[in-house]
Design a protein around this motif. Structure first.
Motif, PDB file in Angstrom:
ATOM      1  N   ARG B  71      32.391  24.752 -20.484  1.00  0.00           N
ATOM      2  CA  ARG B  71      31.534  24.369 -19.233  1.00  0.00           C
ATOM      3  C   ARG B  71      30.533  23.271 -19.656  1.00  0.00           C
ATOM      4  O   ARG B  71      30.477  22.353 -18.895  1.00  0.00           O
ATOM      5  N   ARG B  72      29.714  23.625 -20.594  1.00  0.00           N
ATOM      6  CA  ARG B  72      28.762  22.767 -21.109  1.00  0.00           C
ATOM      7  C   ARG B  72      29.310  21.321 -21.390  1.00  0.00           C
ATOM      8  O   ARG B  72      28.568  20.474 -21.041  1.00  0.00           O
ATOM      9  N   GLU B  73      30.477  21.358 -22.135  1.00  0.00           N
ATOM     10  CA  GLU B  73      31.026  20.142 -22.444  1.00  0.00           C
ATOM     11  C   GLU B  73      31.394  19.259 -20.993  1.00  0.00           C
ATOM     12  O   GLU B  73      31.054  18.039 -21.254  1.00  0.00           O
ATOM     13  N   VAL B  74      31.819  19.685 -20.025  1.00  0.00           N
ATOM     14  CA  VAL B  74      32.478  19.074 -18.986  1.00  0.00           C
ATOM     15  C   VAL B  74      31.069  18.495 -18.214  1.00  0.00           C
ATOM     16  O   VAL B  74      30.851  17.450 -17.863  1.00  0.00           O
ATOM     17  N   LEU B  75      30.104  19.544 -18.137  1.00  0.00           N
ATOM     18  CA  LEU B  75      28.806  18.965 -17.488  1.00  0.00           C
ATOM     19  C   LEU B  75      28.276  17.855 -18.152  1.00  0.00           C
ATOM     20  O   LEU B  75      27.539  16.897 -17.530  1.00  0.00           O
ATOM     21  N   TYR B  76      28.302  17.667 -19.602  1.00  0.00           N
ATOM     22  CA  TYR B  76      27.607  16.750 -20.085  1.00  0.00           C
ATOM     23  C   TYR B  76      28.469  15.479 -20.634  1.00  0.00           C
ATOM     24  O   TYR B  76      28.160  14.687 -21.159  1.00  0.00           O
ATOM     25  N   ALA B  77      29.737  15.876 -20.209  1.00  0.00           N
ATOM     26  CA  ALA B  77      30.626  14.352 -20.619  1.00  0.00           C
ATOM     27  C   ALA B  77      30.112  13.336 -19.977  1.00  0.00           C
ATOM     28  O   ALA B  77      30.204  12.058 -20.588  1.00  0.00           O
ATOM     29  N   SER B  78      29.522  13.350 -18.670  1.00  0.00           N
ATOM     30  CA  SER B  78      29.211  12.223 -17.987  1.00  0.00           C
ATOM     31  C   SER B  78      27.815  12.156 -18.169  1.00  0.00           C
ATOM     32  O   SER B  78      27.275  11.293 -17.009  1.00  0.00           O
ATOM     33  N   GLU B  79      27.148  12.552 -19.019  1.00  0.00           N
ATOM     34  CA  GLU B  79      25.647  12.496 -19.238  1.00  0.00           C
ATOM     35  C   GLU B  79      25.243  11.050 -19.461  1.00  0.00           C
ATOM     36  O   GLU B  79      25.746  10.197 -19.836  1.00  0.00           O
ATOM     37  N   GLY B  80      24.187  10.729 -18.947  1.00  0.00           N
ATOM     38  CA  GLY B  80      23.583   9.398 -18.846  1.00  0.00           C
ATOM     39  C   GLY B  80      24.015   8.613 -17.776  1.00  0.00           C
ATOM     40  O   GLY B  80      23.301   7.852 -16.880  1.00  0.00           O
ATOM     41  N   ALA B  91      32.666  20.546 -12.478  1.00  0.00           N
ATOM     42  CA  ALA B  91      32.329  21.398 -13.695  1.00  0.00           C
ATOM     43  C   ALA B  91      32.092  22.437 -13.572  1.00  0.00           C
ATOM     44  O   ALA B  91      32.320  23.448 -14.553  1.00  0.00           O
ATOM     45  N   PHE B  92      31.528  22.848 -12.190  1.00  0.00           N
ATOM     46  CA  PHE B  92      31.003  24.358 -12.326  1.00  0.00           C
ATOM     47  C   PHE B  92      32.340  25.058 -11.984  1.00  0.00           C
ATOM     48  O   PHE B  92      32.505  26.396 -12.746  1.00  0.00           O
ATOM     49  N   LEU B  93      33.284  24.614 -11.504  1.00  0.00           N
ATOM     50  CA  LEU B  93      34.590  25.323 -10.731  1.00  0.00           C
ATOM     51  C   LEU B  93      35.713  25.286 -12.207  1.00  0.00           C
ATOM     52  O   LEU B  93      36.883  25.841 -11.835  1.00  0.00           O
ATOM     53  N   LEU B  94      35.125  24.624 -13.393  1.00  0.00           N
ATOM     54  CA  LEU B  94      36.000  24.601 -14.250  1.00  0.00           C
ATOM     55  C   LEU B  94      37.046  25.988 -14.788  1.00  0.00           C
ATOM     56  O   LEU B  94      37.862  25.669 -14.659  1.00  0.00           O
ATOM     57  N   PRO B  95      36.479  26.965 -14.471  1.00  0.00           N
ATOM     58  CA  PRO B  95      37.332  28.231 -14.977  1.00  0.00           C
ATOM     59  C   PRO B  95      38.598  28.329 -14.082  1.00  0.00           C
ATOM     60  O   PRO B  95      39.472  28.655 -14.705  1.00  0.00           O
ATOM     61  N   LEU B  96      38.556  27.697 -12.937  1.00  0.00           N
ATOM     62  CA  LEU B  96      39.372  28.048 -11.930  1.00  0.00           C
ATOM     63  C   LEU B  96      40.825  26.974 -12.670  1.00  0.00           C
ATOM     64  O   LEU B  96      41.700  27.298 -12.646  1.00  0.00           O
ATOM     65  N   LYS B  97      40.410  25.529 -13.001  1.00  0.00           N
ATOM     66  CA  LYS B  97      41.447  24.664 -13.753  1.00  0.00           C
ATOM     67  C   LYS B  97      41.733  25.205 -14.946  1.00  0.00           C
ATOM     68  O   LYS B  97      43.026  25.355 -15.067  1.00  0.00           O
ATOM     69  N   LEU B  98      41.049  25.894 -15.598  1.00  0.00           N
ATOM     70  CA  LEU B  98      41.364  26.216 -17.072  1.00  0.00           C
ATOM     71  C   LEU B  98      42.400  27.495 -16.889  1.00  0.00           C
ATOM     72  O   LEU B  98      43.439  27.450 -17.605  1.00  0.00           O
TER      73      LEU B  98
END
Lengths: 212, 212
Positions: B71-80, B91-98
């Motif tokens: 989750r953290r990786e997805v959230l910061y993937a588009s950092e900046g 990003a928050f709903l990632l568990p569903l996709k996972l």
DNA sequence: AGTGTAATTCAACATGCGTTGAATTCGCAA
DNA sequence: TTGCGAATTCAACGCATGTTGAATTACACT
């Protein structure tokens, strides 16, 4: 029939069972804990209701009819008139207002019990069809009226999200208190209701197209 | 160490416990049911993990770190970069996709267990602060970035509704199947995800004002 | 005051529970 | 092959559980 604190022992058993079942679930509560909380012998619950499962059922049913009837009245109050999306959602969220207005802790316990049942795969299948499923189709119909272009699939999924937001609110887990460092409170049904109506309406409009 | 079906007995115990705890809750499952399901003697679970509560903990922790890191990786993937509201929600709903992409029933069971914990006043307080609460503040921060005019109170309540919609989805109660007469399916995480992103985004915009 | 019925308690049952210590088997290194 | 530690099973313990039948009390009606 002995009375203490203006309630019969029979009702005190239901009150205590309501609170305990809501907090710990069906299997997390013993007959002796219920009897203890109600200051009553353990055999009395069986005498009045039968098996433990029947106690659970009795608690579930006690307020079910009242809540359902109240909901139906609100939904059809504006029958014939032009209903808005917000009005329909407000009708659905009625238990929140109801629990807040009466101030009765019994109602808050019951709604937490409802949340426990809603979120449980086993109990949801067993209990919800008895009473609560019936009214949903009428809500869906009302929603179809204000969302003319939407498919049933979209409407049912949005209803599901609404149902989830409501469920977690009724559960009163206290998590929002912790996360927000006290800025929001699980017990504050008034705020929960105030923001939930526009939130859900905005969600429906985003997924199910424009409304008049 | 004996192996059957490419899994050790130790892991089989966790797999079975995961499934049973998710369906019936902590108190609705016995050590003997777990051992039976794993085709193992009842004493083995205690040998590996300790008390029943420790088995529950082991199940909870097994996938927690992986899910949180992902989750953290997805959230910061588009950092900046300029994040959109939709990207944060995704990003928050990632568990569903996972869970959907791996197709592993173990992940679906774990997410259902997470739903059980989230909706329980007792377990939520006990388990969520261990791992999952930490990341929430980072999500809230990201949300603040795209909702500049909104108060914290509004943002936290909206987050709460999002959390509720997600929880009921993960629980897979089968209720939407029944209500929609098969038009929607609890197991269809792909559709749940597809509609949930715009629904929640629409809700946030309605309550927390316009976004860029 | 007396009687019958409902409400409540008492005492106990069989059963299933989590847990533990000792005994046994397995897997591998020497 | 022997030895040794980890993995697993066996057997059983003390205890709490839901439920029940008999005994007791409270209460309404005559």
């Amino acid at each position: 029939m002995e009375k203490v604190n203006n309630t019969s022992k029979r009702e005190r058993i239901l009150d205590v069972a309501e609170e305990l079942f809501a907090r710990h679930g069906f299997d997390g509560v013993t007959m002796r804990e219920i009897a203890n909380g109600a200051e009553v012998d353990v055999a009395l619950a069986s005498y009045h209701f039968g098996k433990k499962r029947d106690v659970f059922n009795a608690v579930f049913m006690r307020r079910a009819d009242m809540l359902n009837q109240s909901r139906r009245e609100v939904l059809y109050a504006s029958e014939g008139k032009q209903q808005t999306l917000e009005q329909i959602i407000e009708a659905f969220l009625l238990p929140l207002k109801l629990a807040q207005e009466t101030g009765d802790p019994g109602w808050r316990n019951y709604l937490a019990l409802l949340a426990y049942i809603m979120a449980s795969p086993v109990w949801s299948k067993e209990m919800m069809p008895k009473i609560y499923d019936r009214l949903v189709e009428e809500f869906i119909d009302a929603l179809r009226g204000v969302l003319p272009g939407a498919t049933d699939e979209r409407i049912y999924w949005c209803y599901h999200y609404l149902s989830g937001a409501l469920t977690l609110t009724l559960a009163q887990t206290g998590r929002i208190d912790r996360l927000s460092k006290g800025k929001c409170k699980s017990s504050d049904f008034e705020s929960a209701y105030e923001y939930m109506v526009p939130f859900v309406a905005g969600g429906f409009r985003a997924v199910c197209g424009e409304t008049k």
